[in-house]
Design an enzyme around this catalytic site. Sequence first.
Site, PDB file in Angstrom:
ATOM      1  N   VAL A   1      91.561  84.947   2.939  1.00 31.43           N
ATOM      2  CA  VAL A   1      90.413  85.528   3.202  1.00 31.43           C
ATOM      3  C   VAL A   1      89.686  86.192   2.184  1.00 31.43           C
ATOM      4  O   VAL A   1      88.526  86.175   2.123  1.00 31.43           O
ATOM      5  CB  VAL A   1      90.975  86.612   4.258  1.00 31.43           C
TER       6      VAL A   1
ATOM      7  N   VAL B   1     103.345  84.309   4.975  1.00 32.19           N
ATOM      8  CA  VAL B   1     101.897  84.263   5.541  1.00 32.19           C
ATOM      9  C   VAL B   1     101.170  85.360   5.760  1.00 32.19           C
ATOM     10  O   VAL B   1      99.982  85.444   5.280  1.00 32.19           O
ATOM     11  CB  VAL B   1     101.839  83.369   6.630  1.00 32.19           C
TER      12      VAL B   1
ATOM     13  N   SER C   1      99.136  83.887   0.827  1.00 29.48           N
ATOM     14  CA  SER C   1      99.199  84.542   2.057  1.00 29.48           C
ATOM     15  C   SER C   1      97.664  84.490   2.723  1.00 29.48           C
ATOM     16  O   SER C   1      96.709  84.323   2.058  1.00 29.48           O
ATOM     17  CB  SER C   1      99.386  85.997   1.708  1.00 29.48           C
ATOM     18  N   HIS C   2      97.686  84.649   3.875  1.00 22.78           N
ATOM     19  CA  HIS C   2      96.402  84.704   4.635  1.00 22.78           C
ATOM     20  C   HIS C   2      95.438  85.668   4.121  1.00 22.78           C
ATOM     21  O   HIS C   2      93.978  85.397   3.919  1.00 22.78           O
ATOM     22  CB  HIS C   2      96.579  85.083   6.357  1.00 22.78           C
ATOM     23  N   ALA C   3      95.722  86.853   3.558  1.00 22.02           N
ATOM     24  CA  ALA C   3      94.853  88.074   3.335  1.00 22.02           C
ATOM     25  C   ALA C   3      94.333  87.325   1.844  1.00 22.02           C
ATOM     26  O   ALA C   3      93.082  87.806   1.824  1.00 22.02           O
ATOM     27  CB  ALA C   3      95.590  89.220   3.058  1.00 22.02           C
TER      28      ALA C   3
END
Length: 380
Positions: A344, A169, A339-341
């Site tokens: 984003v 994540v 992944s979160h990044a």
Amino acid sequence: MLVPLADATTDRCGAKAATLATLLRNALPVPEGIVIPFDAQQAVPGRPADGLPDKLVGELSRWLASVGDPPVAVRSSAANEDTALASAAGQHDSFLGVQGIDAIVDAVRACWASVWSPRATAYRNGSEAPAMAVIIQQHLDADISGVMFTSARGPTLIEASWGLGPSVVEGRVTPDRYQVTPDGKVTHTIANKLTSLDRSGSHLVVRTVPDEERRTPTLSDTTAVQLAALAQTVTTVLGSPQDIEWSVTTNTPWLLQSRPITTQPPAAPALPTGDRNLLVGVPGSHGTAIGPARVVRGPADFPTVRPGDILICPFTDPAWTPLLSIAAGVITEQGGLLSHAAIVAREQGIPAVLAVPEATTRVPDNTPTTLNGTAGTVRI
């Protein structure tokens, strides 16, 4: 005051908790738990620096005793989190392997306080701090964890690595990637998984993966198909394509979180090249950007970043979110599409290329750099 997780609603407990409640009511494998609703936080004046009300601590103590005082996961569920408009990926704090009432109280306070963190403030872009509920569930010591992206009629994309989910994540490891078509055909790319995150007592520890396990597939094709089928059931229940966090513990799959997909990752494969000025990685977010390379190895380097820079970093976990609002693009040495990044970066509309080996040493600081996030290439 406490709400059983299966009874959580969006208006009292946020979309994250309400979604888990929906999955539980549909007999899907979600760890049971409770939720501290919005009104508990709102009853504490100002920022919760002095602890939780005695009544709430008493309720938490009784619940904890009733389930045998296991280690728990303490997760944020803010009013603006995991909606169809924005995932708010990773902007608030969550904690795994929390043991004992005192540690749970501290974790709840930290979740409440995280609405004022720099990354949450940057994500809100001037809007008011949201109400915060807190989910408390039994912690799972996962053997394998990861993220799945579903689609209405197309394939399910699965990323997986050893140990607990934050490795995938938060983009701290380059995960195995599986694609499962609706008719059950599996294709995969097996990564070099260097580390795993595991629980040791009341602490989380980063373990170096033994050489013989690093390129061992985390999932069999049969397990990948089972996970994809579970993900498609979630999609049907919730009514739209989903971004799902999952784990497998002693061969049992669990659903830890599900949110609507806000942006799709690029599908173009990275192509090998003999051009020494062209680096190749995993396409993470569409688009092209040109700018000076800014090597950022950790928070101490954050002040060096200027608008229009191309971030070059080992990984970009949620703490780096404010940088993604000013950078022209991002290149990482580790991490996956889900992944979160990476999510984003797609939400911010900036290109990203992931898993470029030794990027922080191969791209000198301030070098003019062209980043193609659709093709997965970096030209210096």
